[in-house]
Design a protein around this motif. Sequence first.
Motif, PDB file in Angstrom:
ATOM      1  N   UNK A  94       0.820  -1.209   0.000  1.00 35.72           N
ATOM      2  CA  UNK A  94       0.000   0.000   0.000  1.00 35.72           C
ATOM      3  C   UNK A  94       0.857   1.263   0.000  1.00 35.72           C
ATOM      4  N   UNK A  95       2.105   1.116  -0.344  1.00 40.79           N
ATOM      5  CA  UNK A  95       3.058   2.223  -0.239  1.00 40.79           C
ATOM      6  C   UNK A  95       2.729   3.372  -1.187  1.00 40.79           C
ATOM      7  N   UNK A  96       2.188   3.075  -2.379  1.00 34.89           N
ATOM      8  CA  UNK A  96       1.941   4.112  -3.380  1.00 34.89           C
ATOM      9  C   UNK A  96       0.999   5.191  -2.864  1.00 34.89           C
ATOM     10  N   UNK A  97      -0.122   4.791  -2.298  1.00 34.68           N
ATOM     11  CA  UNK A  97      -1.085   5.762  -1.777  1.00 34.68           C
ATOM     12  C   UNK A  97      -0.597   6.350  -0.457  1.00 34.68           C
ATOM     13  N   UNK A  98       0.227   5.610   0.275  1.00 33.74           N
ATOM     14  CA  UNK A  98       0.782   6.137   1.522  1.00 33.74           C
ATOM     15  C   UNK A  98       1.577   7.412   1.256  1.00 33.74           C
ATOM     16  N   UNK A  99       2.264   7.452   0.123  1.00 31.61           N
ATOM     17  CA  UNK A  99       3.020   8.658  -0.240  1.00 31.61           C
ATOM     18  C   UNK A  99       2.084   9.805  -0.615  1.00 31.61           C
ATOM     19  N   UNK A 108       0.695  12.581   2.136  1.00 34.47           N
ATOM     20  CA  UNK A 108       1.365  13.845   2.460  1.00 34.47           C
ATOM     21  C   UNK A 108       0.862  14.965   1.553  1.00 34.47           C
ATOM     22  N   UNK A 109       0.637  14.645   0.287  1.00 34.93           N
ATOM     23  CA  UNK A 109       0.120  15.645  -0.643  1.00 34.93           C
ATOM     24  C   UNK A 109      -1.310  16.037  -0.284  1.00 34.93           C
ATOM     25  N   UNK A 110      -2.124  15.042   0.066  1.00 31.81           N
ATOM     26  CA  UNK A 110      -3.496  15.324   0.480  1.00 31.81           C
ATOM     27  C   UNK A 110      -3.517  16.177   1.748  1.00 31.81           C
ATOM     28  N   UNK A 111      -2.659  15.843   2.712  1.00 35.29           N
ATOM     29  CA  UNK A 111      -2.616  16.591   3.967  1.00 35.29           C
ATOM     30  C   UNK A 111      -2.206  18.035   3.713  1.00 35.29           C
ATOM     31  N   UNK A 159      -2.888   9.237  12.691  1.00 29.30           N
ATOM     32  CA  UNK A 159      -4.266   9.726  12.719  1.00 29.30           C
ATOM     33  C   UNK A 159      -4.411  11.009  11.901  1.00 29.30           C
ATOM     34  N   UNK A 160      -3.424  11.884  12.009  1.00 36.32           N
ATOM     35  CA  UNK A 160      -3.474  13.167  11.300  1.00 36.32           C
ATOM     36  C   UNK A 160      -3.420  12.969   9.784  1.00 36.32           C
ATOM     37  N   UNK A 161      -2.467  12.163   9.317  1.00 34.71           N
ATOM     38  CA  UNK A 161      -2.333  11.944   7.881  1.00 34.71           C
ATOM     39  C   UNK A 161      -3.551  11.207   7.314  1.00 34.71           C
ATOM     40  N   UNK A 162      -4.021  10.195   8.036  1.00 36.33           N
ATOM     41  CA  UNK A 162      -5.167   9.433   7.555  1.00 36.33           C
ATOM     42  C   UNK A 162      -6.430  10.295   7.506  1.00 36.33           C
ATOM     43  N   UNK A 163      -6.632  11.113   8.532  1.00 31.42           N
ATOM     44  CA  UNK A 163      -7.825  11.960   8.574  1.00 31.42           C
ATOM     45  C   UNK A 163      -7.788  13.011   7.462  1.00 31.42           C
ATOM     46  N   UNK A 164      -6.645  13.629   7.259  1.00 34.27           N
ATOM     47  CA  UNK A 164      -6.509  14.615   6.172  1.00 34.27           C
ATOM     48  C   UNK A 164      -6.757  13.959   4.817  1.00 34.27           C
TER      49      UNK A 164
END
Length: 436
Positions: free
Chosen positions: A29-34, A37-40, A88-93
């Motif tokens: 799942x690394x691709x979307x994990x990166x 940061x852009x979404x946040x 939590x912060x990155x996932x919520x953003x």
Amino acid sequence: MLREVESNKKCYVPLVVSIGPYHHGNPELEAVEKLKFKFANQFCLACGDQISINQLYAEVAKVADSAREYYEEGTTTCYDNESFTKMMFLDACFVLQYMYILTTIKPKEEDQLPTMKSYLSAFVWRDLFLLENQIPLLVLEVLLKSRFGDNTELISDFLDLFPRPPEKTSCTNLVKKFVNKSCCDAVKKFVNKSCCDAVKKFVNDHCPGGQTNDKRKLQLDASPHLLDLMSKHLAGLAKPNHKEGTMDESDQWNSYRSVTELEEAGIRFRASKTHCVTDVMFKDHLVYGTMMLPPLFVDDTTKPLLLNLVAYEMSPNGPHDSHITSYIWLMDSLIDHANDVKELRKKGILVNNLGSDEHLATLFNEIADGLVPDPYAYAYAKGKIDTYCRNKCRYWIAESMHKHFSSPWTVLAFLGAIFALALSTGQTYFSAFPRS
């Protein structure tokens, strides 16, 4: 227990994105994990200059300890306070920005994501409704409040994107569409002064800012996570007609047959007016009956969604009711073969985006394997059907009509035969008793 079904194993595991601690760190799942940061970064920029990223992070940190309690004991012990808060912060953003992009008709240029292709976006939608891939709503709410204030319609609008069969064009639907798009407080004020009670009720129920939005807000406040919201969204807010009737009426359902067999008994099928799985009714007419079922759009995301909703209803801390489990069991009892799916498709109850009708029939048969529904679910409708089927005379007439007069050509042939018999009888009579 649900994972033991081989064909369903992959339905509980995320394909592209992890939310929360259960699948965090999965290298697949690394691709979307990166992308998180852009979404946040986009989410924080959209909050304006008055709120910094550090302030947003601090808001999440305040509820981090409460968020830990939502997960299974021992799952988050490997995360210290800083790493858990960061997750939590990155996932919520990510979740909120994804919702914003999907619900906005024309997102700003800086919010558009050329790196996320349409297929990837569809997989993210699927992954957000997995039981093991949830983030507590209290984390989403603190970030929502920072960006949108008390307005929580973003999540409600996101749930409204759930694929549905198109509504039939009617005068009521056109008026409803117009009201939703154009009415404001001034229109409502004018209507309340000059229109009848029925129109007042309609406008007040469907205007933006009306009662519907208040109910949605109450739902959000009472839900632990997004999957729970989807469960309530599909079940609807109201009419507990699935609780009507008695246990004796409910038990009779075991003897009922598939859609095609019920149609032979004179029972017709129609799509309900709503998409709520609790909206199942039966109307007994003079010579036939009508069973109304909620329309359902079925695609590749349907099976994982339904299975995870079932898993949530079966979990110890899940809801007390079992609306989704009972609905799946009901559909499985009605669908045995592809012909049953075909009939429901003709009536607009099922929209099959999977491929063959046989595939869809197999899907319901697999999902329902081993499920235990609420014994009172749809008891009122089932009791009505049982009463209808006990009338042997009407059953025999309906079955004969279905077998011999299901085609307009057979009806015409029958009328032609009657007409020919009448002519023959008349000719015989006048031959025997000619006029003087």
